[in-house]
Every structure is written in structure tokens, then in C-alpha cells.
Motif scaffolding. Structure first.
Motif, PDB file in Angstrom:
ATOM      1  N   PHE A 236       0.628  -1.516   0.195  1.00 59.18           N
ATOM      2  CA  PHE A 236      -0.046   0.351  -0.375  1.00 59.18           C
ATOM      3  C   PHE A 236       0.784   1.412   0.247  1.00 59.18           C
ATOM      4  O   PHE A 236       0.883   1.978  -0.663  1.00 59.18           O
ATOM      5  N   ASN A 239       3.061   1.634  -3.092  1.00 58.87           N
ATOM      6  CA  ASN A 239       1.979   2.305  -4.263  1.00 58.87           C
ATOM      7  C   ASN A 239       1.773   3.649  -4.196  1.00 58.87           C
ATOM      8  O   ASN A 239       1.542   4.318  -5.117  1.00 58.87           O
ATOM      9  N   ALA A 240       1.399   4.119  -2.663  1.00 57.99           N
ATOM     10  CA  ALA A 240       0.769   5.166  -2.099  1.00 57.99           C
ATOM     11  C   ALA A 240       1.836   6.438  -2.719  1.00 57.99           C
ATOM     12  O   ALA A 240       1.722   7.148  -3.676  1.00 57.99           O
TER      13      ALA A 240
ATOM     14  N   ARG B  90     -15.088   1.701  -0.459  1.00 62.05           N
ATOM     15  CA  ARG B  90     -13.624   2.435  -1.098  1.00 62.05           C
ATOM     16  C   ARG B  90     -11.941   1.841  -0.317  1.00 62.05           C
ATOM     17  O   ARG B  90     -11.680   1.208  -0.965  1.00 62.05           O
ATOM     18  N   ASP B  94      -9.459  -0.529  -0.917  1.00 59.03           N
ATOM     19  CA  ASP B  94      -7.794  -0.074  -1.149  1.00 59.03           C
ATOM     20  C   ASP B  94      -6.936  -1.273   0.065  1.00 59.03           C
ATOM     21  O   ASP B  94      -5.668  -1.208   0.077  1.00 59.03           O
ATOM     22  N   ARG B  97      -6.545  -5.136  -1.925  1.00 62.86           N
ATOM     23  CA  ARG B  97      -5.897  -5.243  -2.863  1.00 62.86           C
ATOM     24  C   ARG B  97      -4.348  -5.581  -2.812  1.00 62.86           C
ATOM     25  O   ARG B  97      -3.704  -5.798  -3.195  1.00 62.86           O
ATOM     26  N   TRP B 129      -9.176  -9.142  -8.244  1.00 63.81           N
ATOM     27  CA  TRP B 129      -8.792  -7.803  -8.113  1.00 63.81           C
ATOM     28  C   TRP B 129      -9.260  -7.475  -9.759  1.00 63.81           C
ATOM     29  O   TRP B 129      -9.718  -5.819  -9.866  1.00 63.81           O
TER      30      TRP B 129
END
Lengths: 255, 253
Positions: A236, A239-240, B90, B94, B97, B129
């Protein structure tokens, strides 16, 4: 629906996520699912705390995995951009290499692991080679595509200005490819994390991939879930970060 | 007809490898001359091991694609049609995934042990996904006037989905399906290489551990052919079925 703005929706959405965690806790507490492979979030968090406390080994494994991911990714990105630029800028290179690339691309990157093991043994270089091989393709293909798809009029301008091939590459073709390259780099980093885990599972030295497979073998499910949560966090965050960098770097596009 | 240039590099590489191995007289546990690889390929094909392994890998990949892709499509329809639901989901989407699918291998191993179920479970997670993300975007991007027509005609929800939503989103849904198919093969092989004693991935691993590089490269080349053939087949289907719409779907992906 739009009156309240986005914030209430975000809060509600976080509520849904917390609800799922709560459901997970209840399912674990009531024993709906065997605790052997589903510990509650409380036990997973406790394992996390313990792993990061003094004497715990999680810090070492997390940094190892991040290092694997980053080194392999940087290696793949440099090679991918260089080769992609070469292939994209030459019609002849595309003619000669197109078929070969098309064949290698759909090959599952992890399938190269046995070959890498045969040459490099169960070692760190093997892990890096697998990561680099797997995450080089998105960058290579995106660079080649971006470099090859320069607006023809820009090439005419370059010719009128008598720019050298190298100047065309750095002043026109590569900048033209930047949006493609950035998107591919982000995808490549995702692939790099996956392959880091695969490589660590096989090499069996350090890293979260090794740690979670070890936890599974000794039926320590809280440790296993702690590792999976950390891998999710690494995915996460990386990627962010790249998404933010992408937006910054592409601000000139005015999209 | 001119000689296709794309074949020059692979053929030269094969010839060079063969010549180098012959001239140096090298006996290696990690590489083999192309002629030996071809022999190993013929042997594996003849004794049925190659085809059996291919069947196992493709079977697990297809089952996972069906389960995970199907679930992803259902959720994509729900989230694509209801903006409120999409906003509510959402954060959970998030949050889940970014978990690398391979990280779930040990969990599936604990839950099911070795065999098809654990492999199918992980392939399902991975295929879920792309189907969800691309499918949701495809359905949310349907021309609103089509949905208005459905409302005016007072179509029931199943009729609306079956007659308007799915046909309108089909080209992009097919792109999602193609990507999910590629993912399913990649993940199935990865599971086999890391843990599961089944299929092509395990065959590769076994050949490496038995120090049979000819067999290992035969499996690897075959795997490349299978992946390439599958992708080519789906691309062809996409072109035949959707023509220009397929290309547009690809662009907006």
C-alpha cells in the motif's frame, strides 16, 4: 448525494472497514473458523507488537524484504528504460526483437526462479535476479511504446533543428515517454514486491516471505497474519508514494 | 516472401548456445544445449508428464479464474451501478488489494494443505481484483442515457443488468477477463513453484532439483508457449468479437 462532500463518505467507508475487522474478531472468538489458521485481529496485532519489540525479528525481516524489493526494482527500471529506449527508437530493433519479447513477456516471472536457482543457488543474488527479470518487462515495454509514439511533427522539428539522435532521445522521445514510464514503474514495484516474497520463500534466508512460510510450517498463525498485514502495508505504502510522485511529476500535463 | 526478422534473434541464440556447448564440451547441471532440450521435450511429451502437468496448471487456473473472476464481476456490477456502495467499499477495497497474492500461500496451506483447493483459492484472490477494478470502471462508465432508457422501460434489475449493463460494458469486461486470465496462469505457476506439488511449476522445480537442465528448459519453453498461445487466442477473440470497440476498450483501460 453530493451535498455533504466526500468526507462523510470516507468516514462511513472507514466504518465499513472497521466492521469487517470486528466481524473477523467475532468469527475468531466464536470459533466459526478454526483458530489454527484464523487468529483474531487481537492475536495478530499482539504478534506484530511482539515482533517489533526489543528482541523481536520483524524489523530485520521487514527491512530485508523492502531492500530486496527496491534493489530488484531499481535494477529492473534502469535496464528496462535503457533497453526500452533503444528498442523504441529503432524500427530495426523492433523488427528483430519483437517476436522474442512477445514470447518472453507472458512467461510467469516466477518460472524463471528454478533457472536462477540453477545458476545462482539459493542466494540473495538469485532473489534479486528473479525480481529484476520479472519487473523489467512493464518498464521496458512502456518505454519502448512511449519512445516509439512520438508525434511525427516533433521529429520533423528535431530534424529541422539538426538534433543528433542522442539529443532527440533525451529532449523529445524520453520526455514523451515519461507518463508511460511512470505508470509502468508503479506496476513494476508491485511485481517486485510479489517476486521478493516468492524469492524469499524459495531461498529461505531472511525476509517476510521466508518468515510467513516458516510461521505456517510451525502453525503459528498470529505470526503468519502479522507478516501478511505487513506485506499489505508495504504494498500500500510503496504504491501510494509512487502515485504521489507520479502526480507531482506529471503536473505539467494539466490533466 | 522475406524471411521474418523476428525469428533471426531466437534462431541465432539457439545456434550459438548449441555451438558453445558442443565446442566447449561442457557438462553442466544448470544449462543444456538446445538439442538436449528438444529431446527432453519430446520425452516429456511422449510419456504424458508434460500434458498432465499442463492440465493440472490450466485446470487450477481456470477454476480460480471462474471463482475469483466471477465474484469480482458480481461485486463490480454492484459497485458500478451504485455510487453510494462504491464509496462505502472504497477503504476496504484499498486495504485488501495491495496484499500480494503470494503472501496468502502460507494461509491457504494451513487451511487446505497441499493440492488443488489451496491453489484455486489463491488464484481466485488474485483474479478477483482486475475483474473488480476494471469491471467497476467499465460499468460506472456506461452511457447514462442507456440506463435512463432502462428506467423508462421499467426493466427489473436482472433485466437491466442482462439486457443493458452487461452488453454495454462487454468490450471492457472482456479486456478485464483477458488480464485476469494472464494473472491466473502466472499465479497458478507461482503457487506450484513455491509450495504446491502439482502442475508445470512443480515440474520445473523438480527438474531443477534433479539437476536435469534439459528437462527444466523444456518445461520453461513449453510454459512460455502456453502463456503466449493463451494470450494470442484471447487477443484474436477480442478482435473478432468486438472489432474497433475492443481497441477502444483497451485504450481507456
Amino acid at each position: 448525494m453530493k451535498q455533504g462532500g466526500e468526507l462523510p463518505w470516507w468516514i462511513a467507508s472507514i466504518g465499513v472497514a472497521l466492521g469487517i475487522v470486528l466481524l473477523w474478531q467475532v468469527a475468531a472468538d466464536r470459533g466459526w473458523v478454526s483458530p489454527i489458521f484464523l487468529p483474531g485481529p487481537d492475536r495478530a496485532l499482539a504478534a506484530l507488537r511482539e515482533g517489533f519489540a526489543a528482541g523481536g525479528d520483524l524489523t530485520l525481516h521487514v527491512t530485508t524484504t523492502i531492500e530486496h524489493m527496491l534493489y530488484g526494482w531499481v535494477l529492473a527500471s534502469v535496464i528496462g528504460i535503457a533497453l526500452g529506449a533503444l528498442i523504441g527508437s529503432s524500427r530495426r530493433a523492433r523488427d528483430y526483437l519483437g517476436l522474442t519479447l512477445e514470447f518472453i513477456r507472458p512467461l510467469p516471472a516466477s518460472a524463471i526462479a528454478p533457472v536462477a536457482i540453477a545458476f545462482l543457488g539459493l542466494s540473495q543474488p538469485m532473489v534479486l535476479a528473479v525480481i529484476a527479470f520479472g519487473s523489467v518487462w512493464p518498464t521496458l515495454l512502456a518505454t519502448a511504446h512511449g519512445v516509439a509514439s512520438v508525434e511525427p511533427r516533433l521529429i520533423e522539428v528535431a530534424r529541422a533543428l539538426r538534433l543528433s539522435r542522442l539529443q532527440v532521445m533525451f529532449k523529445i522521445a524520453l520526455p514523451n515517454a515519461v507518463p508511460d514510464i511512470l505508470a509502468a514503474l508503479r506496476y513494476g514495484l508491485t511485481v517486485a514486491l510479489i517476486l521478493a516474497v516468492v524469492g524469499e520463500m524459495l531461498a529461505g534466508q531472511e525476509g517476510l516471505g521466508h518468515r510467513i512460510i516458516l510461521a505456517a510450517r510451525s502453525f503459528r498463525s498470529p505470526d503468519l497474519f502479522a507478516g501478511v498485514i505487513l506485506l499489505g502495508l508495504i504494498g500500500f505504502t510503496s504504491n501510494a508514494l509512487l502515485a504521489v510522485a507520479e502526480r507531482r511529476l506529471l503536473r505539467w500535463q494539466g490533466r | 516472401m522475406r524471411f521474418p526478422r523476428g525469428l533471426v534473434v531466437p534462431l541465432l541464440a539457439l545456434a550459438a548456445a548449441e555451438a558453445a556447448m558442443r565446442l566447449s564440451g561442457l557438462e553442466s547441471d544448470s544449462i543444456a544445449p538446445p538439442s538436449a532440450i528438444a529431446r527432453a521435450f519430446a520425452t516429456a511429451l511422449a510419456d504424458g508428464t508434460l500434458l498432465q502437468a499442463t492440465g493440472e496448471t490450466l485446470g487450477a487456473a481456470a477454476a480460480g479464474l471462474g471463482l475469483g473472476g466471477g465474484a469480482g464481476l458480481l461485486l463490480a456490477i454492484a459497485l458500478g451501478l451504485s455510487p453510494a456502495l462504491a464509496r462505502l467499499m472504497r477503504v476496504p477495497v484499498d486495504a485488501f488489494r495491495p496484499i500480494p497474492s503470494v503472501a496468502l500461500i502460507p494461509i491457504a496451506l494451513l487451511a487446505w494443505g497441499f493440492g488443488f483447493p489451496m491453489e484455486i483459492a489463491i488464484v481466485s484472490f488474485a483474479c478477483f481484483w482486475p475483474m473488480l477494478i476494471i469491471g467497476q470502471a467499465a460499468i460506472a462508465g456506461i452511457e447514462p442515457r442507456l440506463l435512463e432508457v432502462a428506467r423508462v422501460l421499467r426493466l427489473s434489475l436482472p433485466a437491466r443488468i442482462g439486457k443493458i449493463v452487461l452488453p454495454a460494458a462487454l468490450p471492457r469486461l472482456f479486456v478485464a477477463f483477458r488480464l485476469a486470465t494472464a494473472v491466473s496462469l502466472i499465479v497458478a505457476v507461482t503457487v506450484e513453484i513455491t509450495t504446491n506439488p502439482l502442475g508445470l511449476g512443480y515440474g520445473l522445480m523438480q527438474a531443477q532439483q534433479a539437476l536435469e537442465p534439459d528437462r527444466m528448459f523444456a518445461f520453461l519453453l513449453w510454459l512460455g508457449l502456453v502463456g503466449w498461445g493463451l494470450n494470442a487466442l484471447l487477443l484474436l477473440a477480442q478482435r473478432r468479437l468486438f472489432g474497433r470497440a475492443g481497441w477502444v476498450a483497451e485504450e481507456v483501460r
